[in-house]
Design a protein around this motif. Structure first.
Motif, PDB file in Angstrom:
ATOM      1  N   ILE A  71      -4.900  10.613  -7.659  1.00  0.00           N
ATOM      2  CA  ILE A  71      -5.227   9.402  -8.406  1.00  0.00           C
ATOM      3  C   ILE A  71      -5.360   8.234  -7.436  1.00  0.00           C
ATOM      4  O   ILE A  71      -4.810   8.252  -6.329  1.00  0.00           O
ATOM      5  CB  ILE A  71      -4.159   9.074  -9.473  1.00  0.00           C
ATOM      6  N   ILE A  72      -6.105   7.212  -7.851  1.00  0.00           N
ATOM      7  CA  ILE A  72      -6.289   6.027  -7.016  1.00  0.00           C
ATOM      8  C   ILE A  72      -6.377   4.801  -7.922  1.00  0.00           C
ATOM      9  O   ILE A  72      -6.976   4.856  -9.001  1.00  0.00           O
ATOM     10  CB  ILE A  72      -7.551   6.173  -6.136  1.00  0.00           C
ATOM     11  N   HIS A  73      -5.743   3.720  -7.499  1.00  0.00           N
ATOM     12  CA  HIS A  73      -5.741   2.514  -8.325  1.00  0.00           C
ATOM     13  C   HIS A  73      -7.100   1.822  -8.263  1.00  0.00           C
ATOM     14  O   HIS A  73      -7.783   1.836  -7.239  1.00  0.00           O
ATOM     15  CB  HIS A  73      -4.647   1.547  -7.867  1.00  0.00           C
ATOM     16  N   LYS A  74      -7.493   1.216  -9.372  1.00  0.00           N
ATOM     17  CA  LYS A  74      -8.803   0.585  -9.469  1.00  0.00           C
ATOM     18  C   LYS A  74      -8.895  -0.716  -8.679  1.00  0.00           C
ATOM     19  O   LYS A  74      -9.990  -1.162  -8.344  1.00  0.00           O
ATOM     20  CB  LYS A  74      -9.129   0.316 -10.946  1.00  0.00           C
ATOM     21  N   LYS A  75      -7.739  -1.324  -8.362  1.00  0.00           N
ATOM     22  CA  LYS A  75      -7.746  -2.629  -7.703  1.00  0.00           C
ATOM     23  C   LYS A  75      -6.908  -2.658  -6.434  1.00  0.00           C
ATOM     24  O   LYS A  75      -7.332  -3.204  -5.418  1.00  0.00           O
ATOM     25  CB  LYS A  75      -7.244  -3.700  -8.683  1.00  0.00           C
ATOM     26  N   GLY A  93      -4.531   1.667 -15.160  1.00  0.00           N
ATOM     27  CA  GLY A  93      -4.978   0.997 -13.949  1.00  0.00           C
ATOM     28  C   GLY A  93      -5.437   1.956 -12.865  1.00  0.00           C
ATOM     29  O   GLY A  93      -6.008   1.534 -11.857  1.00  0.00           O
ATOM     30  N   PHE A  94      -5.190   3.262 -13.059  1.00  0.00           N
ATOM     31  CA  PHE A  94      -5.583   4.269 -12.083  1.00  0.00           C
ATOM     32  C   PHE A  94      -6.771   5.082 -12.593  1.00  0.00           C
ATOM     33  O   PHE A  94      -7.020   5.155 -13.795  1.00  0.00           O
ATOM     34  CB  PHE A  94      -4.430   5.228 -11.797  1.00  0.00           C
ATOM     35  N   SER A  95      -7.459   5.711 -11.665  1.00  0.00           N
ATOM     36  CA  SER A  95      -8.543   6.636 -11.996  1.00  0.00           C
ATOM     37  C   SER A  95      -8.280   7.967 -11.305  1.00  0.00           C
ATOM     38  O   SER A  95      -7.638   8.007 -10.246  1.00  0.00           O
ATOM     39  CB  SER A  95      -9.889   6.084 -11.506  1.00  0.00           C
ATOM     40  N   PRO A  96      -8.782   9.065 -11.862  1.00  0.00           N
ATOM     41  CA  PRO A  96      -8.691  10.342 -11.155  1.00  0.00           C
ATOM     42  C   PRO A  96      -9.456  10.230  -9.834  1.00  0.00           C
ATOM     43  O   PRO A  96     -10.573   9.695  -9.813  1.00  0.00           O
ATOM     44  CB  PRO A  96      -9.358  11.339 -12.107  1.00  0.00           C
ATOM     45  N   TRP A  97      -8.877  10.716  -8.766  1.00  0.00           N
ATOM     46  CA  TRP A  97      -9.527  10.660  -7.449  1.00  0.00           C
ATOM     47  C   TRP A  97     -10.144  12.022  -7.107  1.00  0.00           C
ATOM     48  O   TRP A  97     -11.254  12.098  -6.624  1.00  0.00           O
ATOM     49  CB  TRP A  97      -8.503  10.236  -6.401  1.00  0.00           C
ATOM     50  N   PHE A  98      -9.383  13.087  -7.379  1.00  0.00           N
ATOM     51  CA  PHE A  98      -9.855  14.452  -7.145  1.00  0.00           C
ATOM     52  C   PHE A  98      -9.478  15.319  -8.343  1.00  0.00           C
ATOM     53  O   PHE A  98      -8.482  15.057  -9.016  1.00  0.00           O
ATOM     54  CB  PHE A  98      -9.213  15.056  -5.888  1.00  0.00           C
ATOM     55  N   PRO A 101       0.822  -1.217   0.000  1.00  0.00           N
ATOM     56  CA  PRO A 101       0.000   0.000   0.000  1.00  0.00           C
ATOM     57  C   PRO A 101       0.853   1.264   0.000  1.00  0.00           C
ATOM     58  O   PRO A 101       1.857   1.347   0.721  1.00  0.00           O
ATOM     59  CB  PRO A 101      -0.806  -0.126   1.295  1.00  0.00           C
ATOM     60  N   LEU A 102       0.434   2.251  -0.799  1.00  0.00           N
ATOM     61  CA  LEU A 102       1.225   3.473  -0.942  1.00  0.00           C
ATOM     62  C   LEU A 102       0.317   4.689  -1.020  1.00  0.00           C
ATOM     63  O   LEU A 102      -0.710   4.667  -1.704  1.00  0.00           O
ATOM     64  CB  LEU A 102       2.112   3.396  -2.176  1.00  0.00           C
ATOM     65  N   LEU A 103       0.741   5.749  -0.327  1.00  0.00           N
ATOM     66  CA  LEU A 103       0.061   7.038  -0.388  1.00  0.00           C
ATOM     67  C   LEU A 103       1.070   8.112  -0.771  1.00  0.00           C
ATOM     68  O   LEU A 103       2.135   8.218  -0.164  1.00  0.00           O
ATOM     69  CB  LEU A 103      -0.552   7.396   0.977  1.00  0.00           C
ATOM     70  N   GLY A 104       0.759   8.893  -1.795  1.00  0.00           N
ATOM     71  CA  GLY A 104       1.606  10.004  -2.198  1.00  0.00           C
ATOM     72  C   GLY A 104       0.938  11.320  -1.850  1.00  0.00           C
ATOM     73  O   GLY A 104      -0.287  11.451  -1.966  1.00  0.00           O
TER      74      GLY A 104
END
Length: 281
Positions: A247-251, A231-236, A173-176
């Motif tokens: 951004i946030i990963h779909k899976k 594999g990512f989607s816009p988050w904000f 798990p990773l948070l940027g």
């Protein structure tokens, strides 16, 4: 200037300061030193210019640009975008703080101290490492990784980008945060660009994609994501100019935000981002 325990960094990081008016009589109850005294102590040049609007107009038309303050002797322009600024502000050693069941590695690219405070108040063990440290050389097992904020062009932080690639490959798990948002995008195959103005201030509105939730956020960046990795989607997104704000990963539990959830200064609307991340590790 307040007591050092309230600072967000150990020193001033600007190379110079220009203001339209300076008042040398601080009134805040936490003040321990005037701004002028602090600048002199850290050898930071400063100017009072009544017509700062003229400078604002030039920046409005031409965007962010190089500048210098000349007193007696001319100096060269210093282009921070052509060097790895992170290397000048990152910690030089590994440090460990806190107690808890979960262990998080914080990659320091110029981290604000309230990111550290925000994590420690949530009851975790935290290991802070330099930007170019091999996190997989640690003897301790860790449950997640956070890539902090920091200055300059994210593409210059090559070692951190490679580290994040390895973290993603191992499904850790990773948070940027801020620069960490851009580094995650680059590590995952996306792209970034330099903005004309950047986002500065404590009232930048960000909308969570797929909802009607709009959060007021603190921001200070000159680069942004312009290509979302596979594999990512816009988050904000930014409600003012529709630029990417996360951004946030779909899976998998990979996510990042362009704004500062730790605030300080600014609104605390998005402190929940830390909780959301920690629940997924």
């Amino acid at each position: 200037m307040p007591d050092k325990k309230y600072w967000e960094s150990s020193r001033i990081h600007v190379s110079g300061l220009i203001v339209s008016q300076y008042v040398d009589t601080p009134s805040h109850f936490q003040s321990k030193m005037t701004l002028g005294e602090w600048l002199k102590k850290e050898k930071i040049p400063a100017l009072v210019i009544s017509d700062t609007r003229y400078l604002t107009q030039k920046l409005r038309d031409q965007g962010a640009q190089l500048a210098k303050i000349i007193f007696n002797k001319d100096i060269d322009f210093d282009d921070s975008n052509k060097k790895n600024s992170v290397a000048t502000v990152s910690t030089l050693r590994v440090s460990k703080e806190g107690k808890g069941i979960k262990t998080v590695v914080l990659i320091d690219c110029g981290v604000k101290k309230n990111i550290t405070r925000s994590l420690l108040t949530r009851g975790i063990k935290m290991i802070t490492v330099p930007w170019n440290f091999d996190v997989f050389s640690l003897k301790e097992k860790f449950d997640g990784v956070i890539v902090s904020n920091g200055p300059g062009d994210p593409k210059m932080v090559d070692v951190t980008i490679e580290t994040v690639k390895k973290v993603l490959a191992k499904k850790i798990p990773l948070l940027g945060i801020c620069l960490g948002n851009q580094i995650l995008a680059l590590a995952a195959g996306g792209d970034t660009y330099k903005m004309k103005f950047g986002h500065r201030g404590q009232n930048q509105p960000c909308v969570m994609v797929g909802t009607k939730h709009c959060y007021l956020t603190t921001q200070n960046h000159g680069f942004a994501i312009n290509e979302i990795p596979k594999g990512f989607s816009p988050w904000f997104i930014n409600a003012n100019d529709n630029t990417n704000e996360g951004i946030i990963h779909k899976k998998y539990p990979f996510m990042s935000v362009q704004f500062h959830p730790e605030a300080t200064p600014g609104p605390v609307d998005t402190g929940w981002v830390f909780d959301y991340f920690l629940k997924r590790i």
